[in-house]
Scaffold this motif. Structure first.
Motif, mmCIF file in Angstrom:
data_model
loop_
_atom_site.group_PDB
_atom_site.id
_atom_site.type_symbol
_atom_site.label_atom_id
_atom_site.label_comp_id
_atom_site.label_asym_id
_atom_site.label_seq_id
_atom_site.Cartn_x
_atom_site.Cartn_y
_atom_site.Cartn_z
ATOM 1 N N ILE A 174 -11.638 16.499 15.422
ATOM 2 C CA ILE A 174 -10.650 16.007 16.423
ATOM 3 C C ILE A 174 -10.069 14.778 15.869
ATOM 4 N N GLY A 175 -8.782 14.526 16.102
ATOM 5 C CA GLY A 175 -8.152 13.534 15.696
ATOM 6 C C GLY A 175 -6.833 13.503 15.378
ATOM 7 N N ARG A 176 -5.982 12.573 15.046
ATOM 8 C CA ARG A 176 -4.678 12.860 14.795
ATOM 9 C C ARG A 176 -4.111 12.266 13.311
ATOM 10 N N PRO A 177 -4.489 13.108 12.401
ATOM 11 C CA PRO A 177 -3.889 12.625 11.197
ATOM 12 C C PRO A 177 -2.428 12.829 10.915
ATOM 13 N N SER A 178 -1.848 12.389 9.841
ATOM 14 C CA SER A 178 -0.511 12.393 9.910
ATOM 15 C C SER A 178 0.220 13.640 9.655
ATOM 16 N N ALA A 179 -0.556 14.702 9.326
ATOM 17 C CA ALA A 179 -0.006 16.028 9.174
ATOM 18 C C ALA A 179 -0.899 17.077 9.778
ATOM 19 N N THR A 180 -0.350 18.018 10.739
ATOM 20 C CA THR A 180 -0.915 19.036 11.251
ATOM 21 C C THR A 180 -1.522 19.993 10.189
ATOM 22 N N SER A 181 -2.726 20.306 10.578
ATOM 23 C CA SER A 181 -3.756 21.147 9.912
ATOM 24 C C SER A 181 -4.390 22.285 10.551
ATOM 25 N N ARG A 182 -4.859 23.161 10.376
ATOM 26 C CA ARG A 182 -5.552 24.354 11.101
ATOM 27 C C ARG A 182 -6.664 23.929 11.803
ATOM 28 N N ASP A 183 -7.675 22.903 11.112
ATOM 29 C CA ASP A 183 -8.560 22.199 11.833
ATOM 30 C C ASP A 183 -8.415 21.437 13.156
ATOM 31 N N ARG A 184 -7.278 20.509 12.764
ATOM 32 C CA ARG A 184 -6.677 19.666 13.743
ATOM 33 C C ARG A 184 -6.157 20.613 15.185
ATOM 34 N N GLY B 278 -9.143 22.085 16.900
ATOM 35 C CA GLY B 278 -9.772 20.836 17.636
ATOM 36 C C GLY B 278 -9.000 20.411 18.911
ATOM 37 N N LEU B 279 -7.583 20.181 19.085
ATOM 38 C CA LEU B 279 -6.993 19.978 20.108
ATOM 39 C C LEU B 279 -6.728 21.151 20.935
ATOM 40 N N ALA B 280 -6.761 22.323 20.609
ATOM 41 C CA ALA B 280 -6.921 23.379 21.537
ATOM 42 C C ALA B 280 -8.245 23.460 22.207
ATOM 43 N N THR C 193 -1.694 27.159 27.469
ATOM 44 C CA THR C 193 -0.802 28.241 26.877
ATOM 45 C C THR C 193 -0.446 27.687 25.264
ATOM 46 N N ILE C 194 0.038 28.330 24.633
ATOM 47 C CA ILE C 194 0.344 28.180 23.115
ATOM 48 C C ILE C 194 1.328 26.783 23.264
ATOM 49 N N ASP C 195 2.380 26.711 24.203
ATOM 50 C CA ASP C 195 3.095 25.380 24.279
ATOM 51 C C ASP C 195 2.423 24.348 24.647
ATOM 52 N N ASP C 196 1.333 24.382 25.398
ATOM 53 C CA ASP C 196 0.274 23.429 25.438
ATOM 54 C C ASP C 196 -0.135 22.819 24.323
ATOM 55 N N ILE C 197 -0.785 23.812 23.607
ATOM 56 C CA ILE C 197 -1.395 23.328 22.346
ATOM 57 C C ILE C 197 -0.324 22.824 21.311
ATOM 58 N N ALA C 198 0.894 23.367 21.457
ATOM 59 C CA ALA C 198 1.497 22.757 20.574
ATOM 60 C C ALA C 198 2.139 21.610 20.780
ATOM 61 N N ALA C 199 2.322 21.132 22.089
ATOM 62 C CA ALA C 199 2.700 20.035 22.556
ATOM 63 C C ALA C 199 1.488 18.996 22.241
ATOM 64 N N ALA C 200 0.315 19.360 22.435
ATOM 65 C CA ALA C 200 -0.614 18.364 22.006
ATOM 66 C C ALA C 200 -0.607 17.636 20.706
ATOM 67 N N ALA C 201 -0.309 18.955 19.868
ATOM 68 C CA ALA C 201 -0.390 18.764 18.336
ATOM 69 C C ALA C 201 0.885 18.126 18.076
ATOM 70 N N GLY C 202 2.079 17.935 18.636
ATOM 71 C CA GLY C 202 3.233 17.505 18.381
ATOM 72 C C GLY C 202 3.912 18.171 17.404
ATOM 73 N N SER D 5 6.366 22.320 17.207
ATOM 74 C CA SER D 5 7.064 23.379 17.850
ATOM 75 C C SER D 5 6.058 24.672 17.944
ATOM 76 N N ARG D 6 6.604 25.494 19.014
ATOM 77 C CA ARG D 6 5.749 26.536 18.953
ATOM 78 C C ARG D 6 6.074 27.704 17.541
ATOM 79 N N ARG D 7 7.183 27.418 17.136
ATOM 80 C CA ARG D 7 7.457 28.392 15.850
ATOM 81 C C ARG D 7 6.463 27.703 14.843
ATOM 82 N N THR D 8 6.203 26.589 14.855
ATOM 83 C CA THR D 8 5.231 25.943 13.672
ATOM 84 C C THR D 8 3.817 26.272 14.084
ATOM 85 N N PHE D 9 3.458 26.351 15.338
ATOM 86 C CA PHE D 9 2.176 27.086 15.574
ATOM 87 C C PHE D 9 1.806 28.474 15.054
ATOM 88 N N PHE D 10 2.787 29.334 14.908
ATOM 89 C CA PHE D 10 2.635 30.403 14.721
ATOM 90 C C PHE D 10 2.567 30.533 13.066
#
Length: 223
Positions: free
Chosen positions: A10-20, A23-25, A38-47, A49-54
């Motif tokens: 858990i944490g908010r490093p400067s770049a998105t990672s699979r582990d991060r 953890g947020l999910a 929802t996926i949108d909820d997870i994407a929003a928490a990570a800062g 886009s939905r497209r980046t989630f995929f």
């Protein structure tokens, strides 16, 4: 039946990672529930886009299972590393137990992951193909050791029985906060071993080449 990697950090490093992202999910699943997140909820928490989630996960279900393909490869490696003079069922038991050992700090994360996989209806329905892939690793190992085709009865039977044994051990572990997962798996696999011990190939007849035992501890289903 190990799945995924050790606990997401858990944490908010400067770049998105699979582990991060995982953890947020998992935080959202704990607070809102798996079905309600929802996926949108997870994407929003990570800062992101939905497209980046995929780019990281094919679906919300896929996120919970983690790097399942990588874990199957790890189980194959453990089985391949067992010397041919170790009996088939001993080798299978040792590989399963070793594969499911975790650092103490990672145990709570793995427990949360397996609670979702074994208790959320949507994830249970999603598990069929993953369980089949897990079984195939065991079936291929038994077929190699016994010299039988992978679609013969015995390899299939041991594949299904091993999966069921691991799921039972995991369910017992989730029901008892003080239980030791490796001990439960070792006990359960010994019981299974007693039932199939008579099918061991004769000495020197194992199908696979002998490989030096690996020192890997399985840190990386469930079933």
């Amino acid at each position: 039946m190990r799945t995924g990697s050790p606990g997401p950090r858990i944490g908010r490093p400067s770049a998105t990672s699979r582990d991060r992202l995982e953890g947020l999910a998992f935080e959202l699943f704990a607070s809102k529930g798996f079905e309600q997140t929802t996926i949108d909820d997870i994407a929003a928490a990570a800062g992101i886009s939905r497209r980046t989630f995929f780019r990281y996960h094919a679906s919300k279900n896929d996120l919970v299972w983690g790097d399942f393909g990588g874990q199957l490869a790890g189980l194959r490696e453990l089985l391949a590393a067992c010397p041919s003079d170790v009996s088939m069922m001993d080798a299978l038991r040792e590989a399963v137990v070793s594969f499911n050992r975790f650092n103490p700090a990672d145990v709570p994360w793995h427990r949360r992951r397996m609670e979702l996989i074994l208790r959320v209806p949507a994830l249970q329905a999603d598990s069929t193909l993953r369980y089949a892939s897990w079984r195939h690793v065991v079936t291929a190992f038994v077929a190699d050791r016994t010299g039988q085709p992978q679609d013969a009865l015995l390899p299939r039977q041991i594949g299904y029985a091993t999966l069921a044994t691991c799921i039972a051990a995991y369910e017992q572990w989730l029901a008892d906060q003080n239980a030791d997962l490796a001990e439960l798996l070792n006990t359960a696999m010994r019981e299974l071993q007693g039932g199939f011990g008579g099918h061991e190939p004769k000495s020197g007849s194992a199908g696979g080449a002998s490989v030096a035992r690996s020192g890997r501890t399985g840190q990386a289903p469930t079933s």
